[in-house]
Design an enzyme around this catalytic site. Structure first.
Site, short mmCIF file in Angstrom:
data_model
loop_
_atom_site.label_atom_id
_atom_site.label_comp_id
_atom_site.label_asym_id
_atom_site.label_seq_id
_atom_site.Cartn_x
_atom_site.Cartn_y
_atom_site.Cartn_z
N HIS A 193 44.96 69.64 19.07
CA HIS A 193 45.55 68.30 19.55
C HIS A 193 47.26 68.89 20.31
CE1 HIS A 193 47.44 70.09 15.77
NE2 HIS A 193 48.52 69.13 15.83
N HIS A 202 50.26 68.41 19.72
CA HIS A 202 51.55 68.90 19.37
C HIS A 202 52.25 70.11 19.56
CE1 HIS A 202 51.39 65.73 15.42
NE2 HIS A 202 52.26 65.20 16.64
N ASP A 211 53.62 72.75 18.60
CA ASP A 211 53.11 74.15 18.00
C ASP A 211 51.74 74.57 18.17
OD1 ASP A 211 52.65 71.90 16.35
OD2 ASP A 211 52.26 73.19 14.65
N HIS A 230 45.17 62.41 12.27
CA HIS A 230 46.30 63.17 12.29
C HIS A 230 47.59 62.46 12.98
CE1 HIS A 230 49.10 66.53 11.97
NE2 HIS A 230 49.08 66.66 13.47
N ASP A 238 44.89 70.10 13.02
CA ASP A 238 45.98 69.15 11.73
C ASP A 238 45.18 67.80 11.20
OD1 ASP A 238 47.33 71.35 12.50
OD2 ASP A 238 49.22 70.13 12.93
N HIS A 275 47.97 77.29 9.10
CA HIS A 275 49.03 76.18 9.17
C HIS A 275 49.90 76.05 8.06
CE1 HIS A 275 50.46 72.56 10.74
NE2 HIS A 275 50.32 72.90 11.76
ZN LIG Z 1 50.51 71.82 13.79
#
Ligand SMILES: [Zn+2]
Length: 309
Positions: A63, A65, A67, A141, A212, A270
């Site tokens: 995904h 995001h 990070d 998510h 996530d 994570h």
């Molecule tokens: Zn993450």
């Protein structure tokens, strides 16, 4: 086939856990390494491993995001400086193409290799060849987030050459025919059936790597009987409400999925920086009460992916 965890932290880097990235090493099988996510400084972590960037030929992004993707432009540019000429393909949600192309264009980064970017849909097959297939499905998510399942094709049985030699059958092209299960007539008139000399085929391995996600019981269907499941565990036992609120899972929820799916091994990753070494061990212990074959991953942990017996 091995997994090496390059970054096992959630959200922001911590001293002992960098942000997300996992390498699937298939050097023996196909002389390739695939990355799953590429958080900031993934290329720095790679320096502490035996991984050569040019061997990385595919990157699967779960995904968008930060990070999970802030390490991409740097990794891609450095790969070009490190003799990377092999083409590279990135798979990920819609938006990954614009992100990568913009970062490379504005920073005047010119790659010396072909870069392909494939934007995926809700679910389906991301990649497939004779040896391997990668399917994906959408998780929960808040933004588009994928779980990927790498499915190795079943492996043909080995030719039992020792048995043939015992019968005085010298090696040669005939071995190739026998390995295919063909029937062969020898010069001396003996008829040999290849099927009698080929061992049993082996079920290919399945590795599932989740991005996530909130806990969702039906996710177990996607990882049913996998050899390995990698699942996020951003929160600890008892923090289910918080996990739900932030679209993440707790360690015990990850273990529930592993249990329902009857996978062989669960790795938790994570991990929130709120959990230092000791507390992180507690996440593992709590998860093990639900699913005993659980291990919490740490940066640089390398594990083998065994076949089912
Ligand atoms: Zn993450």
């Amino acid at each position: 086939m091995q997994l090496q965890f390059l970054g096992t932290g959630a959200g922001i880097p911590a001293k002992h856990r960098n942000v997300s990235s996992i390498a699937l090493k298939m050097l023996d099988e196909r002389n390739e390494i695939w990355l799953f996510d590429c958080g900031e400084a993934t290329q720095h972590t790679i320096l502490h491993t035996s991984i050569r960037p040019r061997k990385i030929t595919k990157i699967f992004i779960t995904h968008l995001h930060g990070d999970h993707i802030f390490g991409l432009p740097g990794f891609l540019s450095s790969r070009a400086f490190q003799g990377g000429e092999e083409p590279l393909t990135i798979f990920g949600p819609v938006g990954i193409k614009e992100y990568v192309q913009t970062a490379l264009r504005i920073s005047h980064s010119h790659l010396k290799y072909a870069l392909h970017i494939v934007e995926l849909a809700q679910e389906g097959i991301a990649y497939q060849d004779k040896q391997i297939k990668v399917v994906y499905q959408t998780l929960k998510h808040g933004i588009q987030s994928y779980g990927y399942k790498v499915i190795e094709s079943d492996l043909d049985g080995e030719l039992q050459a020792d048995k043939l030699k015992d019968l005085g059958i010298p090696s040669g092209p005939i071995y190739g025919q026998l390995k295919k299960g063909e029937q062969v007539t020898l010069e001396d008139g003996r008829i040999i059936n290849g099927l009698d000399f080929v061992g049993p085929s082996r079920k290919g391995r399945q590795v599932v790597i989740f991005g996530d996600t909130r806990y969702f019981a039906q996710h177990a269907e996607f990882c049913k009987y996998a050899n390995v499941l990698v699942h996020e565990a951003t929160f600890g036992r008892g923090e289910e409400q918080m996990a739900y609120h932030y679209f993440h899972s707790t360690c015990t929820q990850a273990a529930e999925i592993a249990k329902f799916a009857q996978v062989s091994q669960l790795y938790l990753t994570h991990i929130s920086s709120r959990y230092l070494a000791h507390d992180a061990k507690q996440l593992e212990k709590d998860a093990q009460k639900v699913f005993s074959a659980t291990q919490i991953a740490h940066d640089l942990l390398e594990v083998d992916i065994p076949f089912h017996d």
